[in-house]
Design a protein around this motif. Structure first.
Motif, mmCIF file in Angstrom:
data_model
loop_
_atom_site.group_PDB
_atom_site.id
_atom_site.type_symbol
_atom_site.label_atom_id
_atom_site.label_comp_id
_atom_site.label_asym_id
_atom_site.label_seq_id
_atom_site.Cartn_x
_atom_site.Cartn_y
_atom_site.Cartn_z
ATOM 1 N N SER A 25 0.817 -1.221 0.000
ATOM 2 C CA SER A 25 0.000 0.000 0.000
ATOM 3 C C SER A 25 0.845 1.262 0.000
ATOM 4 O O SER A 25 0.317 2.360 -0.196
ATOM 5 N N GLN A 26 2.147 1.138 0.195
ATOM 6 C CA GLN A 26 3.025 2.309 0.228
ATOM 7 C C GLN A 26 3.428 2.775 -1.169
ATOM 8 O O GLN A 26 4.121 3.785 -1.302
ATOM 9 N N ARG A 27 3.015 2.080 -2.232
ATOM 10 C CA ARG A 27 3.388 2.429 -3.604
ATOM 11 C C ARG A 27 2.173 2.242 -4.501
ATOM 12 O O ARG A 27 1.399 1.307 -4.306
ATOM 13 N N PRO A 28 1.963 3.133 -5.491
ATOM 14 C CA PRO A 28 0.797 2.985 -6.380
ATOM 15 C C PRO A 28 0.783 1.631 -7.074
ATOM 16 O O PRO A 28 1.812 1.147 -7.552
ATOM 17 N N ALA A 29 -0.401 1.017 -7.151
ATOM 18 C CA ALA A 29 -0.516 -0.323 -7.735
ATOM 19 C C ALA A 29 -0.240 -0.313 -9.229
ATOM 20 O O ALA A 29 0.231 -1.313 -9.787
ATOM 21 N N GLU A 30 -0.517 0.814 -9.910
ATOM 22 C CA GLU A 30 -0.308 0.855 -11.361
ATOM 23 C C GLU A 30 1.161 0.873 -11.746
ATOM 24 O O GLU A 30 1.501 0.734 -12.922
ATOM 25 N N MET A 31 2.072 1.038 -10.771
ATOM 26 C CA MET A 31 3.499 1.034 -11.066
ATOM 27 C C MET A 31 4.071 -0.369 -11.187
ATOM 28 O O MET A 31 5.247 -0.535 -11.460
ATOM 29 N N GLY A 32 3.257 -1.386 -10.989
ATOM 30 C CA GLY A 32 3.743 -2.756 -11.119
ATOM 31 C C GLY A 32 4.018 -3.379 -9.763
ATOM 32 O O GLY A 32 3.767 -2.781 -8.710
ATOM 33 N N PRO A 33 4.556 -4.590 -9.746
ATOM 34 C CA PRO A 33 4.840 -5.282 -8.483
ATOM 35 C C PRO A 33 5.834 -4.500 -7.632
ATOM 36 O O PRO A 33 6.865 -4.032 -8.113
ATOM 37 N N PHE A 34 5.512 -4.363 -6.350
ATOM 38 C CA PHE A 34 6.372 -3.637 -5.414
ATOM 39 C C PHE A 34 7.421 -4.552 -4.802
ATOM 40 O O PHE A 34 8.536 -4.142 -4.518
#
Length: 328
Positions: free
Chosen positions: A280-289
């Protein structure tokens, strides 16, 4: 004798030309007004051209990393085979196995029985994150507190509440805070007379706590962490039983999630809660965290597991949730 004289005249002529080129006085009997045999350059020097840096970057062709698709081959590229056929093998000759989340937890318990190690031991995870964002931006290192569905700590965390209202301070003490008060708590904290695991405050007190920034550092109350708010009871419930983790070395999360003597369902529930909070700390549309996930107990070997097994919901469950939302 004739050859010696010719050699002398050659040496004399060479010295004469050198003296004339150097511009020094000539004492050889030759007139100083005679034309000198100076070297003449019959071409012009090429003027260096300054190239624009942007043009240079455009002309540079970046070599793309070659991806070899060996899924249909008998063995993977650079290895002996897909999987060992014997119990004894050299690990570097075979690709690393990524286990499922449930399978990895079951293997940790199997290792404990085979090695006769204590059943009551902690389980840790090690996550490597992809902190890149758009362009040259990246996700800042963060600290987060999550409420685990099955807490493994036997003792409650010590929470200190900053508030100028005497009634709120009394309510915080009755709700489980170890200390509660206003600016009168600043000096005892600076003198190391009192301390706590977490510090929470109401918004009106935040500006008055500036002298504690260098002392508390990462524990200083911040709204991003949920440590600043007006609902003191909700914050106390979160931080008394909350589990804190942080990003280390700019991209790694290493934290405990459970105890080995807990059931598989409890361990997986805690693991899923931590993974969801991290993503949840990174936008989901940016791909796998999460790039790589490892799980291990205190005495077992490390196991690579697939974090996407817990992050991706099954299609049937997702359809049921969508139908429930539509009916509402």
């Amino acid at each position: 004798m004739a050859s010696c004289s010719r050699t002398v005249w050659k040496v004399f002529a060479g010295c004469q030309r050198q003296l004339l080129r150097a511009g020094g006085p000539a004492f050889t009997g030759i007139s100083p007004t005679a034309p000198r045999n100076l070297p003449v350059r019959t071409f012009a020097a090429v003027k260096p051209q300054r190239k624009n840096q942007k043009e240079d970057k455009e002309k540079e062709v970046k070599k793309e990393r070659r991806v070899i698709d060996d899924s249909d081959s008998q063995k993977p590229y650079g290895f002996t085979g897909w999987a060992p056929v014997d119990d004894v093998y050299v690990p570097r000759f075979y690709p690393r196995t990524n286990y499922g989340a449930a399978e990895s937890v079951d293997m940790l318990k199997t290792f404990q029985r085979l090695d006769f190690t204590p059943l009551k031991q902690p389980i840790f995870i090690d996550l490597r994150l992809n902190m890149k964002l758009e362009k040259k931006k990246k996700v800042d290192a963060f600290i987060s507190t999550v409420h685990l569905p099955h807490p493994f700590k036997t003792e409650m965390n010590k929470v200190l509440v900053f508030t100028a209202d005497a009634n709120q301070a009394q309510f915080a003490l009755e709700s489980g805070a170890v200390f509660a008060g206003g600016v009168e708590l600043i000096q005892p904290i600076l003198d190391d007379e009192i301390s706590a695991d977490f510090y929470i405050t109401v918004p009106d007190m935040l500006q008055k706590l500036v002298p504690l920034k260098n002392k508390l550092r990462k524990k200083f109350p911040k709204s991003k962490r949920g440590a600043v708010g007006i609902n003191i009871l909700k914050m106390l419930e979160m931080f008394k039983t909350g589990h804190e983790y942080m990003v280390e070395n700019d991209r790694y999360v290493r934290t405990q999630i459970a105890m080995l003597d807990m059931t598989d369902e409890q361990i997986l529930a805690n693991l899923e809660t931590v993974l969801l909070d991290v993503c949840s700390q990174r936008p989901a549309e940016m791909g796998p965290f999460i790039e790589r996930a490892i799980i291990a107990s205190q005495t077992s070997e490390a196991l690579w597991f697939r974090s996407e097994d817990l992050l991706q919901k099954p299609a049937e469950q997702q359809e049921e949730e969508e139908k429930a939302v539509l009916t509402i």
